[in-house]
Scaffold this motif. Structure first.
Motif, PDB file in Angstrom:
ATOM      1  N   THR A 276       5.799   3.494  -0.188  1.00 16.61           N
ATOM      2  CA  THR A 276       5.166   2.191  -0.377  1.00 16.61           C
ATOM      3  C   THR A 276       5.691   1.258   0.697  1.00 16.61           C
ATOM      4  O   THR A 276       6.896   1.224   0.966  1.00 16.61           O
ATOM      5  CB  THR A 276       5.505   1.623  -1.771  1.00 16.61           C
ATOM      6  OG1 THR A 276       5.032   2.542  -2.750  1.00 16.61           O
ATOM      7  CG2 THR A 276       4.860   0.263  -1.990  1.00 16.61           C
TER       8      THR A 276
ATOM      9  N   GLU B 100       0.823  -1.209   0.000  1.00 17.20           N
ATOM     10  CA  GLU B 100       0.000   0.000   0.000  1.00 17.20           C
ATOM     11  C   GLU B 100       0.855   1.256   0.000  1.00 17.20           C
ATOM     12  O   GLU B 100       1.998   1.255   0.436  1.00 17.20           O
ATOM     13  CB  GLU B 100      -0.979   0.012   1.176  1.00 17.20           C
ATOM     14  CG  GLU B 100      -0.393   0.408   2.504  1.00 17.20           C
ATOM     15  CD  GLU B 100      -1.461   0.568   3.581  1.00 17.20           C
ATOM     16  OE1 GLU B 100      -2.410   1.352   3.391  1.00 17.20           O
ATOM     17  OE2 GLU B 100      -1.320  -0.100   4.618  1.00 17.20           O
ATOM     18  N   THR B 101       0.276   2.338  -0.513  1.00 15.14           N
ATOM     19  CA  THR B 101       0.926   3.643  -0.510  1.00 15.14           C
ATOM     20  C   THR B 101       0.432   4.420   0.699  1.00 15.14           C
ATOM     21  O   THR B 101      -0.779   4.527   0.917  1.00 15.14           O
ATOM     22  CB  THR B 101       0.611   4.416  -1.800  1.00 15.14           C
ATOM     23  OG1 THR B 101       1.105   3.665  -2.910  1.00 15.14           O
ATOM     24  CG2 THR B 101       1.259   5.787  -1.792  1.00 15.14           C
TER      25      THR B 101
END
Length: 145
Positions: A111, A18-19
């Protein structure tokens, strides 16, 4: 998991891939990470979580200027945990330097590359049990000579 100053903010654990974005949460003076999709929820990292930033990392230098670390990768950790009532969440960089998460300039994207292993050591060291197959064992051979 999240710094003491974020305990009043809704939070959830980070997920691989995920960012996340450095942000200041409303109602606090503390910066942390939030999901790019939900900026009001703190994303908490476990010590050992590896991050890749989109750009070289920028942080506040206790004055009005910012500084830049010429690195885009870092590992989340805690510093000075024995000192109460201070920020402990930090990013350590390959050169050994670290920056407190609360000093990161807002809006930086990272990230989540890898989460740390959280399985207890006793379970990780468990060796698989070898189960003998149902075939009869061969007759033992005697040494030659």
């Amino acid at each position: 998991m999240c710094d003491y100053s974020l305990h009043a903010v809704a939070s959830r654990p980070a997920e691989v891939g995920e960012t996340i974005v450095s942000t200041t949460f409303r109602g606090t003076s503390t910066r942390g990470f939030a999901s790019a999709a939900d900026p009001n929820v703190a994303v908490c990292l476990l010590p050992g979580t590896e991050l890749a930033f989109a750009d070289n990392v920028r942080y506040d230098n206790r004055w009005i200027w910012t500084r830049t670390i010429n690195s885009r990768v870092g590992k989340f950790g805690k510093i000075d945990p024995h000192i109460p009532d201070r920020h402990h969440d930090a990013i350590e960089f390959p050169d050994g330097k670290y920056v407190l998460v609360t000093q990161l300039v807002e809006g930086q994207r990272a990230t989540v590359l890898q989460l740390p292993v959280t399985q207890p050591v006793s379970e990780r060291e468990h060796k698989p049990q070898i189960i003998a197959d149902s075939r009869p064992s061969p007759t033992p051979r005697l040494p030659i000579g």
